[in-house]
Enzyme design. Structure first.
Site, mmCIF file in Angstrom:
data_model
loop_
_atom_site.group_PDB
_atom_site.id
_atom_site.type_symbol
_atom_site.label_atom_id
_atom_site.label_comp_id
_atom_site.label_asym_id
_atom_site.label_seq_id
_atom_site.Cartn_x
_atom_site.Cartn_y
_atom_site.Cartn_z
ATOM 1 N N CYS A 19 0.827 -1.132 0.060
ATOM 2 C CA CYS A 19 0.078 -0.042 -0.058
ATOM 3 C C CYS A 19 0.859 1.467 -0.052
ATOM 4 O O CYS A 19 1.878 1.228 0.472
ATOM 5 C CB CYS A 19 -0.907 0.243 1.225
ATOM 6 N N ARG A 44 3.465 -0.311 -5.012
ATOM 7 C CA ARG A 44 3.314 -0.733 -3.822
ATOM 8 C C ARG A 44 1.948 -1.441 -3.699
ATOM 9 O O ARG A 44 1.599 -2.170 -2.883
ATOM 10 C CB ARG A 44 3.298 0.191 -2.797
ATOM 11 N N TRP A 92 -3.136 -2.534 -1.753
ATOM 12 C CA TRP A 92 -2.927 -3.797 -2.341
ATOM 13 C C TRP A 92 -3.733 -4.492 -1.205
ATOM 14 O O TRP A 92 -3.381 -4.692 0.210
ATOM 15 C CB TRP A 92 -1.425 -4.104 -2.277
ATOM 16 N N ASN A 118 -1.229 1.499 5.970
ATOM 17 C CA ASN A 118 -0.509 0.554 5.227
ATOM 18 C C ASN A 118 0.132 -0.378 6.237
ATOM 19 O O ASN A 118 0.605 -0.192 7.358
ATOM 20 C CB ASN A 118 0.675 1.199 4.724
ATOM 21 N N GLY A 119 -0.345 -1.859 6.064
ATOM 22 C CA GLY A 119 0.031 -2.694 7.181
ATOM 23 C C GLY A 119 -0.998 -3.824 7.590
ATOM 24 O O GLY A 119 -2.020 -3.790 6.961
ATOM 25 N N GLU A 507 14.943 -22.786 -15.832
ATOM 26 C CA GLU A 507 14.477 -21.559 -15.237
ATOM 27 C C GLU A 507 15.646 -20.727 -15.367
ATOM 28 O O GLU A 507 15.868 -19.594 -15.689
ATOM 29 C CB GLU A 507 14.017 -21.523 -13.895
ATOM 30 N N LYS A 511 16.416 -17.394 -17.567
ATOM 31 C CA LYS A 511 16.538 -15.972 -17.066
ATOM 32 C C LYS A 511 17.784 -15.267 -17.807
ATOM 33 O O LYS A 511 17.880 -14.101 -18.003
ATOM 34 C CB LYS A 511 16.934 -16.151 -15.452
ATOM 35 N N GLU A 514 16.790 -14.236 -21.645
ATOM 36 C CA GLU A 514 15.638 -13.320 -21.705
ATOM 37 C C GLU A 514 16.425 -11.797 -21.411
ATOM 38 O O GLU A 514 15.863 -10.873 -22.113
ATOM 39 C CB GLU A 514 14.482 -13.418 -21.071
ATOM 40 N N HIS A 530 22.812 -37.666 -24.736
ATOM 41 C CA HIS A 530 21.982 -37.819 -25.741
ATOM 42 C C HIS A 530 22.177 -36.596 -26.830
ATOM 43 O O HIS A 530 21.243 -36.815 -27.700
ATOM 44 C CB HIS A 530 20.605 -38.175 -25.325
ATOM 45 N N LYS A 629 5.777 -7.527 -19.489
ATOM 46 C CA LYS A 629 5.324 -7.974 -18.259
ATOM 47 C C LYS A 629 4.273 -9.033 -18.299
ATOM 48 O O LYS A 629 4.131 -9.923 -17.786
ATOM 49 C CB LYS A 629 5.205 -6.970 -16.981
HETATM 50 C C1 F6R Z 1 10.167 -15.044 -17.557
HETATM 51 C C2 F6R Z 1 8.855 -14.484 -17.627
HETATM 52 C C3 F6R Z 1 7.766 -15.268 -18.740
HETATM 53 C C4 F6R Z 1 6.624 -15.377 -17.952
HETATM 54 C C5 F6R Z 1 5.548 -15.587 -18.479
HETATM 55 C C6 F6R Z 1 4.174 -15.999 -17.961
HETATM 56 O O1 F6R Z 1 10.949 -14.477 -16.572
HETATM 57 O O2 F6R Z 1 8.560 -13.676 -16.753
HETATM 58 O O3 F6R Z 1 8.196 -16.399 -19.044
HETATM 59 O O4 F6R Z 1 6.771 -16.241 -16.812
HETATM 60 O O5 F6R Z 1 5.217 -14.666 -19.698
HETATM 61 O O6 F6R Z 1 3.601 -14.799 -17.396
HETATM 62 P P1 F6R Z 1 2.452 -15.052 -16.131
HETATM 63 O O7 F6R Z 1 3.324 -15.737 -15.145
HETATM 64 O O8 F6R Z 1 2.294 -13.598 -15.780
HETATM 65 O O9 F6R Z 1 1.588 -15.837 -16.596
#
Ligand code: F6R
Length: 634
Positions: A19, A44, A92, A118-119, A507, A511, A514, A530, A629
């Site tokens: 928040c 936040r 939030w 907030n809290g 993973e 990371k 990307e 293989h 995102k």
């Molecule tokens: C990688 C990444 C993406 C998301 C994917 C699914 O760091 O962020 O691979 O994991 O686009 O996104 P969500 O989890 O928001 O459905």
């Protein structure tokens, strides 16, 4: 729709430090200062927002709404240019779903006191009962409304005390974590603030004062600020300035004025160079927030309403299908290992984008678990709609409260990792692993596959994980930062792991690729022979995830095969490891834990490695090219 939301809501647990709070008194248009300030604090929390403004001889003017600050601005524009004091909040959700009613500010029963918070107020239930017995009524599900009425109660009970004293009395009654700002309609020039556990900064301008959860809302107006200390409160007015006192003793405190050196951008990132690094470092807290209220080790239970209410259905399921994309899909793979090991229910993990187009066999005996940080991923959403049409029961694991995926599911658990701004998912991933661990252990305990003793051992270990994540951050950060310099110019990377750490390898590779744009592949270590082994030469860095528990002996053989081909070995091993470490070119140590939780610990240095390699290559870490995102397109 509402019912679905409510099922999610039962799992909403309080989180600290979310928040955003903004307050202002001075000569500027308070509305503009507050709305602009709230926009900066939206990281936040952004499920609802509100504002309250005041002036002499007029009662409070306020507006609040579910949604973002822009939604608030749209309904409150008529306040512009009319007030010089007020406060605003971006929320939030903790207690109660995001809604117009639960949004802050909250008013006391007599409508004279307004409060933003907030809290969490941990003992709000007891106080609410006491107030209800005295005739107080409550509109919202929030703990905040209880506190504002407690202040009113003290003012009514002790007519001789002033408004700040009533706030102090009330704060002495509450347990928990809070940052609050309070206004009283009969005292229009005063803002009262208090802090315990949640941050609050007071900006000192010339003939104006600002209040905010961090300094970003006022950094362009003043460079001088006082950060309110734990257990302190302040009464702020243009007439008398800032009067700081201890909440318990009412002892006067001489404020320590700090000069703000940070740029606006840095402040928003909490002093970190990038959101991604900030979010990597937030993981002890985000995991804690995810587990809080659910993992009750002393009581020997895992409390998850979404699972509990549907236990029979889930336990009778023929299979569980986990649907997700990207990093969330990797979490799903680890979920498969967890659920199959502890609950002994067959699990399939599907890429949402493949699932929806291959005419999958789904029945009403299936449980579908959707994992999504954003809750808006179009592929996942479409796959869920399909599964729902075919009668499957849908359980959601989402980070963003009230997101589209959260809304179409039948039940679910929020991860509570807090807003993740860096495009590369870090803290949301480990929070997803924490939730999946809880689900697997809860199901396993309930259907008798886990003995009480095993269950207790595992939940105790899970409870200790936060400290271990903190340790990993502290002990590996500098090492990884330094070693990353050696990989700036490489073209390819291999990541290898076995068992639970095969998805960790996937993973780690994702990371790196990307954000650094280096080609990276994750493989089960034994699959190397293989095919990928053909790639190994002295130029190929190979990350090996080799904790003691699991398939250590087998990994040792894989490492020997790499060594024989001169590959550059980066070994992630447990503290004190000898065998793998002695063959490695780089060693990153992390503490021992149960194999099933080791991906949470091993992921942290892999995130740091990707981050620093990308930084040294000059990449835009938080906004990598071609990515977004929330992937809301197919
Ligand atoms: C990688 C990444 C993406 C998301 C994917 C699914 O760091 O962020 O691979 O994991 O686009 O996104 P969500 O989890 O928001 O459905």
């Amino acid at each position: 729709m509402l019912i679905i939301l409510n099922i999610f809501a039962t799992n909403l647990i309080p989180i600290k430090n979310m928040c955003g709070i903004v307050g202002y008194t001075g000569f500027q248009d308070a509305y503009e200062v507050i709305i602009n300030g709230l926009r900066r604090l939206e990281y936040r929390g952004y499920d609802s927002a509100g504002i309250v403004l005041d002036k002499e001889h007029s009662s409070f003017q306020f507006a609040k709404t579910k949604g973002k600050v822009d939604d608030l601005a749209a309904i409150s524009e008529n306040f512009k240019g009319k007030f010089n004091i007020g406060m605003g909040h971006t929320r939030w959700a903790t207690h109660g779903v995001p809604s117009n009613t639960n949004a802050h500010p909250h008013l006391s029963n007599n409508k004279k006191i307004a409060l933003i918070h907030n809290g969490i107020i941990e003992n709000y239930d007891t106080i609410k009962t006491m107030l209800a017995e005295k005739g107080y009524t409550f509109q919202s599900e929030t703990d905040t409304e209880v506190l504002v009425n407690l202040i009113e109660y003290f003012m009514n009970k002790n007519p001789e005390i002033d408004f700040p004293t009533a706030v102090r009395y009330a704060l002495n009654e509450v347990h928990g974590a809070y940052a609050i700002t309070v206004m009283h309609d009969d005292f229009p020039g005063i803002l009262v603030v208090g802090r315990l556990g949640s941050p609050l900064a007071i900006g000192l301008g010339e003939n104006e004062y600002f209040i905010a959860s961090d300094a970003s809302p006022f950094v362009e107006f003043t460079k001088e600020a006082v950060y309110l200390e734990e257990g302190h409160m302040a009464t702020i007015s243009l007439e008398k300035g800032v009067d700081i006192r201890t909440i318990t003793e009412n002892e006067k405190i001489i404020p320590e004025i700090q000069e703000l050196k940070l740029s606006l951008e840095q402040i928003e990132k909490g002093g970190y160079e990038h959101f991604m690094l900030k979010e990597i470092f937030e993981q002890p807290k985000s995991i804690q927030d995810t587990l809080r209220g659910r993992l009750l080790v002393n009581e020997g239970i895992i409390k998850m309403a979404g699972i509990w209410d549907n236990l029979e259905k889930i336990n009778q399921a023929k299979r569980i299908i986990i649907i997700a994309c990207g990093t969330s899909w990797h979490a799903g793979l680890i979920g498969e290992y967890l659920i199959e090991e502890f609950a002994r229910i067959p699990v399939e993990v599907e890429y949402a984008s493949e699932f929806r187009y291959r005419n999958p066999i789904i029945t009403d005996k299936d449980i579908v678990i959707a994992i999504s940080q954003s809750g808006e991923t179009a592929d996942t959403m479409a796959a869920l709609k399909l599964a729902k049409e075919k009668g499957a029961f849908i359980y959601g694991i989402c980070n963003v409260v009230d997101s589209s995926i959260a809304r179409i599911t039948d039940a679910g658990s929020y991860t509570h990792a807090g807003p993740e701004i860096g495009v590369a998912s870090t803290k949301a991933f480990t929070a997803q692993l924490a939730i999946l661990s809880l689900i697997a252990l809860k199901l396993g305990k309930h259907n008798g596959n886990l003995s009480n003793q095993e269950f207790m051992k595992l939940i105790t270990e899970l409870d200790h994980l936060l400290q271990k994540v903190e340790q990993v951050l502290q002990s590996t950060h500098e090492i990884v930062k330094e070693m990353a310099k050696d990989f700036v110019d490489v073209q390819n990377f291999l990541y290898l792991g076995r068992g639970y750490n095969f998805p960790t390898a996937l993973e780690g590779a994702l990371k790196l690729k990307e954000i650094s744009y280096i080609h990276a592949e994750g493989y089960p270590a034994a699959e190397m022979k293989h095919g990928p082994i053909a790639l190994i030469d002295e130029n190929m860095p190979i990350v090996i995830i080799a904790p003691k528990q699991g398939h250590y002996d087998k990994i040792v053989s894989n490492v020997q095969e790499i060594k024989a081909r001169k590959g550059k070995i980066i070994a992630l091993v447990n503290k004190g490891d000898v065998q793998v470490s002695s063959m490695a070119d780089y060693v990153i140590e992390f503490p021992e834990t149960s194999e099933c939780f080791s991906p949470i610990l091993a992921s942290v240095p892999l995130q740091l490695l990707a981050y620093y390699v990308a930084v040294y290559r000059g990449a835009n870490v938080d906004q990598p090219r071609n990515l977004a995102k929330s992937v809301t397109v197919e």
